[in-house]
Design an enzyme around this catalytic site. Sequence first.
Site, mmCIF file in Angstrom:
data_model
loop_
_atom_site.group_PDB
_atom_site.id
_atom_site.type_symbol
_atom_site.label_atom_id
_atom_site.label_comp_id
_atom_site.label_asym_id
_atom_site.label_seq_id
_atom_site.Cartn_x
_atom_site.Cartn_y
_atom_site.Cartn_z
ATOM 1 N N TRP A 1 -13.454 -0.972 -3.121
ATOM 2 C CA TRP A 1 -12.771 -1.345 -1.894
ATOM 3 C C TRP A 1 -13.334 -2.628 -1.280
ATOM 4 C CZ3 TRP A 1 -13.661 -2.303 3.190
ATOM 5 C CH2 TRP A 1 -12.535 -2.298 4.034
ATOM 6 N N MET B 1 0.252 4.208 9.273
ATOM 7 C CA MET B 1 -0.545 4.474 8.076
ATOM 8 C C MET B 1 -0.814 5.977 8.008
ATOM 9 S SD MET B 1 -4.318 3.349 6.737
ATOM 10 C CE MET B 1 -4.082 1.633 6.338
ATOM 11 N N GLU C 1 -10.470 -8.117 -1.609
ATOM 12 C CA GLU C 1 -9.510 -8.734 -2.534
ATOM 13 C C GLU C 1 -8.341 -9.342 -1.758
ATOM 14 O OE1 GLU C 1 -9.490 -5.422 -2.080
ATOM 15 O OE2 GLU C 1 -7.447 -5.378 -1.309
ATOM 16 N N ASP C 2 -8.027 -8.773 -0.578
ATOM 17 C CA ASP C 2 -6.946 -9.325 0.235
ATOM 18 C C ASP C 2 -7.384 -10.617 0.946
ATOM 19 O OD1 ASP C 2 -8.725 -7.735 1.626
ATOM 20 O OD2 ASP C 2 -7.212 -6.741 2.858
ATOM 21 N N ARG D 1 -11.549 7.971 2.395
ATOM 22 C CA ARG D 1 -11.831 7.037 1.300
ATOM 23 C C ARG D 1 -11.695 7.765 -0.032
ATOM 24 N NH1 ARG D 1 -14.040 2.140 1.975
ATOM 25 N NH2 ARG D 1 -14.642 2.436 4.128
ATOM 26 N N ASP E 1 0.363 4.015 1.443
ATOM 27 C CA ASP E 1 0.273 4.845 2.649
ATOM 28 C C ASP E 1 0.834 4.182 3.898
ATOM 29 O OD1 ASP E 1 -1.728 2.966 3.164
ATOM 30 O OD2 ASP E 1 -3.329 4.309 2.518
ATOM 31 N N ASP F 1 0.853 -1.198 0.000
ATOM 32 C CA ASP F 1 0.000 0.000 0.000
ATOM 33 C C ASP F 1 0.886 1.244 0.000
ATOM 34 O OD1 ASP F 1 -2.321 -1.475 0.113
ATOM 35 O OD2 ASP F 1 -3.043 -0.601 1.988
ATOM 36 N N HIS G 1 -5.919 9.137 5.903
ATOM 37 C CA HIS G 1 -6.564 9.547 4.649
ATOM 38 C C HIS G 1 -8.039 9.233 4.695
ATOM 39 C CE1 HIS G 1 -7.079 5.412 3.100
ATOM 40 N NE2 HIS G 1 -5.949 5.147 3.727
HETATM 41 N N1 UDH Z 1 -5.043 3.382 -3.797
HETATM 42 C C1 UDH Z 1 -4.627 4.534 -4.458
HETATM 43 N N2 UDH Z 1 -5.540 5.431 -4.934
HETATM 44 C C2 UDH Z 1 -6.873 5.222 -4.793
HETATM 45 C C3 UDH Z 1 -7.310 4.060 -4.114
HETATM 46 C C4 UDH Z 1 -6.379 3.164 -3.620
HETATM 47 O O1 UDH Z 1 -3.426 4.769 -4.608
HETATM 48 O O2 UDH Z 1 -7.662 6.061 -5.253
HETATM 49 C C5 UDH Z 1 -4.061 2.346 -3.375
HETATM 50 C C6 UDH Z 1 -3.050 2.834 -2.355
HETATM 51 O O3 UDH Z 1 -1.850 2.139 -2.527
HETATM 52 C C7 UDH Z 1 -3.733 2.453 -1.053
HETATM 53 C C8 UDH Z 1 -4.305 1.091 -1.421
HETATM 54 O O4 UDH Z 1 -4.731 1.248 -2.761
HETATM 55 O O5 UDH Z 1 -2.832 2.381 0.007
HETATM 56 C C9 UDH Z 1 -5.447 0.645 -0.520
HETATM 57 O O6 UDH Z 1 -6.510 1.590 -0.498
HETATM 58 P P1 UDH Z 1 -6.921 2.381 0.825
HETATM 59 O O7 UDH Z 1 -5.697 2.965 1.428
HETATM 60 O O8 UDH Z 1 -8.009 3.335 0.492
HETATM 61 O O9 UDH Z 1 -7.499 1.242 1.767
HETATM 62 P P2 UDH Z 1 -7.628 1.345 3.350
HETATM 63 O O10 UDH Z 1 -8.204 0.043 3.783
HETATM 64 O O11 UDH Z 1 -8.688 2.555 3.579
HETATM 65 O O12 UDH Z 1 -6.402 1.818 4.006
HETATM 66 C C10 UDH Z 1 -10.037 2.359 3.470
HETATM 67 C C11 UDH Z 1 -10.756 3.696 3.599
HETATM 68 C C12 UDH Z 1 -10.608 4.276 4.981
HETATM 69 C C13 UDH Z 1 -11.450 5.505 5.166
HETATM 70 C C14 UDH Z 1 -11.290 6.056 6.550
HETATM 71 C C15 UDH Z 1 -12.074 7.288 6.738
HETATM 72 N N3 UDH Z 1 -11.868 7.777 8.071
HETATM 73 MN MN MN Z 2 -4.873 3.106 3.388
#
Ligand code: UDH
Ligand code: MN
Length: 327
Positions: free
Chosen positions: A227, A257, A230-231, A262, A166, A164, A260
């Site tokens: 989202w 992390m 997939e993992d 969504r 982030d 990822d 960020h």
């Molecule tokens: N990613 C991107 N751009 C996008 C979407 C996803 O670069 O538009 C990549 C990036 O490497 C990211 C990974 O896909 O680290 C996973 O996506 P994510 O970071 O959005 O997933 P995570 O589970 O977050 O970390 C889910 C949304 C959390 C919202 C919290 C609101 N408070």
């Molecule tokens: Mn993330």
Amino acid sequence: MGHCRHLWRSRRLWRSPFSLVLLAAAFALSYAFFAAPSALQAECPVVSPLLIGPQPANLTFPLLTLEAMGNKRSTSVSAGGLYRPPDCRARHRTAIVVPYRKRPTHLGALLDHLHPFLQRQQLHYRIYLVEQWGNGTFNKGRLYNAGVREALRDATWSCIVFHDVDLLPEDDRNIYGCRRDKPSHLSVAIDKFAYRLHYPQAFGGVVAMTPEQFRKTNGYSNQFWGWGQEDDNLWQRVILSGMQVVRPPVAIARYKMIKHQRDAGNERNPRNVDLLRRTKLDWSSDGFNSLTYKLLFKELEPLYTHLMVDVGKKAPSYLRGNTTTPA
Ligand code: UDH
Ligand code: MN
């Protein structure tokens, strides 16, 4: 002496089998010295002397984009984000694959942090950024599959790290290499989840697999748009192909992390929960072996290789899943 000189100048020497052997040896030696210096080097130590252990990722806000940092040229990293330890032969040859779209500040922070981290581990590595072209629904699985395919065109990597954009590793004893027998889940303890494993089957964030292990699981599913899951699908593929996941100790496998929201175009997709139930039926026909994409360009930036990929668009709902097609 005169006889020797005579022999040296005579054509007979050059036509003799002895001279052919000499010539071959000269070619082999110059190849070893100039083209493949690593083959002559001693293997790097089992534990790199450059490791510093715990190192909280210090982020200064606001984060700068890579462009703002001037895509910081580094004297040690070659074009495309490639690095080899100068004094020894690396124990791991690792391709870091990062799925990406519209996260420039996260990318800057990651590269700033990851290059010194990987160099302290004395790895031979290259960072691949796989960007999804267009504004269609994000498909991380397709980006990862395409990234692996492209990376394997460049070199015979011993390890692929799925990363990822982030997540910043906070302890360099968490080695970005692969075990030959089992896939590894490296992002065990993330600050967002109070530095504890989120759930027992968690297999997202940062994962390491050999190309052989990846082929065995048939890679990621291509069908998970948006989202979610997939993992978990990849976890099931690992189990279904007869392997187990290993994790480094929770005290070492620590990550920050970057906070960020969504992303637009990567909304939670409830259909993915249904798809996950079908893993057992689909995994051998949907994945690395059925991947389609277009590589729009490949550019060697100073700190990473930039792959721009068209993964296609999400098909209309009547063409997806096991629903019946309209009359
Ligand atoms: N990613 C991107 N751009 C996008 C979407 C996803 O670069 O538009 C990549 C990036 O490497 C990211 C990974 O896909 O680290 C996973 O996506 P994510 O970071 O959005 O997933 P995570 O589970 O977050 O970390 C889910 C949304 C959390 C919202 C919290 C609101 N408070
Ligand atoms: Mn993330």
